[in-house]
Design an enzyme around this catalytic site. Structure first.
Site, short mmCIF file in Angstrom:
data_model
loop_
_atom_site.label_atom_id
_atom_site.label_comp_id
_atom_site.label_asym_id
_atom_site.label_seq_id
_atom_site.Cartn_x
_atom_site.Cartn_y
_atom_site.Cartn_z
N LYS A 167 -5.44 -9.20 2.96
CA LYS A 167 -5.50 -8.60 1.62
C LYS A 167 -4.67 -9.43 0.66
O LYS A 167 -3.50 -9.75 0.94
CB LYS A 167 -5.02 -7.15 1.66
CG LYS A 167 -4.96 -6.51 0.27
CD LYS A 167 -3.56 -6.59 -0.30
CE LYS A 167 -3.49 -6.03 -1.72
NZ LYS A 167 -2.11 -6.04 -2.25
N GLY A 209 -3.54 -9.36 -6.84
CA GLY A 209 -4.14 -10.10 -7.95
C GLY A 209 -3.49 -11.43 -8.22
O GLY A 209 -4.15 -12.46 -8.38
N GLY A 235 -4.50 -6.39 -10.01
CA GLY A 235 -3.73 -5.53 -10.90
C GLY A 235 -3.37 -6.14 -12.23
O GLY A 235 -3.54 -5.51 -13.28
N ASP A 242 -4.97 -2.29 -0.32
CA ASP A 242 -4.36 -2.19 1.01
C ASP A 242 -5.13 -1.19 1.87
O ASP A 242 -5.28 -1.39 3.08
CB ASP A 242 -2.90 -1.77 0.88
CG ASP A 242 -2.09 -2.77 0.08
OD1 ASP A 242 -1.93 -3.91 0.53
OD2 ASP A 242 -1.63 -2.42 -1.02
N LYS A 262 0.99 0.43 0.77
CA LYS A 262 0.94 -0.71 1.70
C LYS A 262 1.41 -0.30 3.09
O LYS A 262 0.74 -0.55 4.09
CB LYS A 262 1.79 -1.87 1.19
CG LYS A 262 1.27 -2.58 -0.02
CD LYS A 262 2.13 -3.80 -0.33
CE LYS A 262 1.98 -4.23 -1.78
NZ LYS A 262 0.62 -4.31 -2.26
#
Length: 246
Positions: A8, A11, A42, A160, A215
């Site tokens: 993951k 941004g 984000g 996440d 997360k």
């Protein structure tokens, strides 16, 4: 899947991939590892919302997403972050495919708490067949943190959470949740490991806060569901390992 790694990217990380990061991906790819990349975006979404004078609000690390905001989320992920990330990977010699038009074939979602978060979703089901088809073709699927309800409504999902569900569904060898910090910190120091049983206490004590809450919760779910190595950090090989044992 023994040789599958789910990564993951936040941004900022997705827009500033280092040569070290690319080099590690290429090494894994040559070793026969299959890769899935999930991305958020984000800071791009913040810029779009600010430009449109839409209030930015987060609760427990999750973006409150109004009807106006969901269009910014979609644009940011599908038209800005995803294409740039995919282009960078392809130019680096990694064959990546942005999941965009067929996104509804990947994640089924439902509202998390519509009255609190608006158009924010949680993953209900990962449709394995389409993702497996891409992996079998030797491609790296690049998946935005978006999902669709049964009646076709697009929802914003925490990246996440998306990555964790994919790792669980495919029983990945590794789940790596990359972020802009070096790991989970306590008293200013990065914790090399956290056991799942410790997480609620650290949240209650204010050690784990904000964006780090989803997360660690996603990482904990993955560990408990049998995913191999689960790590939160700034690099592919460092950070805080989430462990199952007592």
């Amino acid at each position: 899947m023994k040789d599958l790694i789910v990564i993951k990217l936040g941004g900022v990380a997705s827009q500033n991939m280092s040569q070290s990061f690319i080099g590690t991906l290429k090494k894994w790819y040559k070793e026969g590892k299959q890769l899935i990349i999930v991305h958020g975006g984000g800071y791009v979404i913040d810029e779009l919302m600010t430009a449109r004078q839409i209030e930015i609000q987060k609760i427990k690390g999750l973006r409150v997403t109004s009807a106006a905001a969901i269009s910014c989320v979609e644009k940011g992920l599908r038209e800005v972050v995803g294409p740039k990330l995919t282009k960078t990977l392809n130019q680096s010699g990694l064959e990546a495919l942005q999941i965009n038009q067929n996104l509804n074939r990947v994640l089924e979602a439902d509202y998390l708490e519509e009255e609190v978060y608006g158009y924010v979703g949680e993953v209900r089901k990962v449709n394995q067949d389409y993702v497996l088809q891409i992996l079998k073709e030797g491609l790296i699927p690049v998946i935005p943190s978006l999902g669709f309800t049964a009646d076709g409504q697009l929802l914003n999902i925490n990246a996440d959470d998306v990555a964790s569900h994919l790792a669980i569904t495919f029983q990945a060898e590794q789940l790596i949740l990359l972020t802009d910090v070096t790991g989970v910190k306590e008293s200013g120091e990065v914790l090399p490991e956290i056991r799942v049983i410790e997480i609620p206490k650290k949240i209650e004590a204010g050690i784990i806060t904000g964006n780090m809450i989803p997360k660690v919760n996603g990482a904990a779910s993955a560990v408990l569901a049998g995913v191999g190595r689960v790590c939160i950090g700034k690099t592919l090989r460092g950070g805080t390992h989430i462990l199952k044992g007592a």
